[in-house]
Scaffold this active site. Sequence first.
Site, PDB file in Angstrom:
ATOM      1  N   ALA A  37       2.448  48.046  19.503  1.00 47.00           N
ATOM      2  CA  ALA A  37       1.099  48.478  19.891  1.00 47.00           C
ATOM      3  C   ALA A  37       0.659  47.878  21.221  1.00 47.00           C
ATOM      4  CB  ALA A  37       0.106  48.096  18.794  1.00 47.00           C
TER       5      ALA A  37
ATOM      6  N   ASP B 205       6.176  48.046  14.616  1.00 46.50           N
ATOM      7  CA  ASP B 205       4.872  48.406  15.173  1.00 46.50           C
ATOM      8  C   ASP B 205       4.804  47.879  16.600  1.00 46.50           C
ATOM      9  OD1 ASP B 205       2.284  49.048  15.670  1.00 46.50           O
ATOM     10  OD2 ASP B 205       1.384  47.824  14.086  1.00 46.50           O
TER      11      ASP B 205
ATOM     12  N   LYS C  23      -3.828  50.391  24.146  1.00 41.98           N
ATOM     13  CA  LYS C  23      -4.047  49.181  24.954  1.00 41.98           C
ATOM     14  C   LYS C  23      -3.371  49.302  26.314  1.00 41.98           C
ATOM     15  CE  LYS C  23      -5.052  47.815  20.800  1.00 41.98           C
ATOM     16  NZ  LYS C  23      -6.081  47.186  20.089  1.00 41.98           N
TER      17      LYS C  23
ATOM     18  N   TRP D 168      -1.943  42.177  11.133  1.00 40.35           N
ATOM     19  CA  TRP D 168      -3.153  42.946  11.441  1.00 40.35           C
ATOM     20  C   TRP D 168      -3.750  43.405  10.114  1.00 40.35           C
ATOM     21  CZ3 TRP D 168      -3.166  48.766  12.444  1.00 40.35           C
ATOM     22  CH2 TRP D 168      -4.398  49.187  12.957  1.00 40.35           C
TER      23      TRP D 168
END
Length: 391
Positions: free
Chosen positions: A209, A207, A242, A127
């Site tokens: 997410a 991470d 999300k 990212w």
Amino acid sequence: MLDTLTQQPPDALLALIKLYNDDPRADKIDLGVGVYRTGEGETPVFGAIKAAERKLVEEQDSKAYLGPEGDMGFVHALMPYIFGSDPTMGGRIDGMQTPGGTGAVRLAVALAKRSGAVRMLMGAPSWPNHAQIMNDLELPMQGFTHATPEGKADMDALRDALKNASDGDAVLLHGCCHNPTGIDYTPEEWDEIAALLAETGVLPVLDLAYQGLGVGMNEDAYGVRKVLSAVPEALIAYSCDKNFGLYRDRVGAVYVLAEKSEQMGPILSNGHALARANWSMPPDHGAAAVRLVLRDPQLAEMWQDELDTMRERMRQVRAKLAGAGQTGSLDLRPLGSQNGLFAMLALTSEQILKLREDHAIYMAGSGRINVAGLTSGNIDKFIAALADVTA
Ligand code: LMR
């Protein structure tokens, strides 16, 4: 003094939102920023969140400050979903709320740096904001290839990176739904990664997410749980933006695995101090809504059903893309077994520009697409446009 500052380019991904909005063509397709869309192209508020928000309006009797740790009811309610049946591992895991997943990554990296991390090993591509955060925190990065040309995780590269690591190295790994490739580690690969991390002593920064958008809430946490069961210490950056659809409410958390439970207080006090100097306290509303959802069995079930529907739709889009097989010079078949919102297409910048100019199709300059931007109404046009630009 201020006129010494030079113009900075806008964030390329966020700039794409504006370009898309300004395009008057009715059949335009937005495959840019990572936002889930329904088959009708909408990003509605989850029903479970709406219900929790109504409750919140009725029940919340104060908006006085909470503190740099944010809503700890929210932080703790999430833990069984992330860490499983022994969510605190005997008091070795705890956390604090952050403004979104970005705040969580930023805080996790700042904590790693404060603890003595001198370098971040990072798969490439990643990212783009990961690198921006490392740069801003002045933490040098060492890259390794994330994926093979065949669309699998490049385990050789990760193995080498970990085996050649030095004292003070941390490694940033995506827990699931790798952004931007969609290429996740398999459970067997996570088993090996966990063992390697334990052996090398590299600090994992995980991470997470997109939990629930890949294979399922438990399946998507496999890697995090496996790593945590093997290593003495880790940092986990979590986002609800999300999987609860709370994007602009900025709902995230950072969790710490400490070697001993008595170290938790000092570690988190550093997190609180860093938060205080950055944003002071995280925004409350979205996290409070998540807490209400997770504490109410009916709302929790409703949320899980909504998440299942999202995941199922993305699976269908992926299956349709994979079914298109070889499209011009692109092989779309690997997309069928990849996870989450994103996939990378091996397109040149000219081809990406042609898709935008000739076909009104917007995607990141890296070739990343958000598969949730595709619907039964536009996917055929997209596949035909790919064939056109790669012919
Ligand atoms: C994305 O990669 O599109 C999302 O994570 C949104 C963002 O903040 O970049």
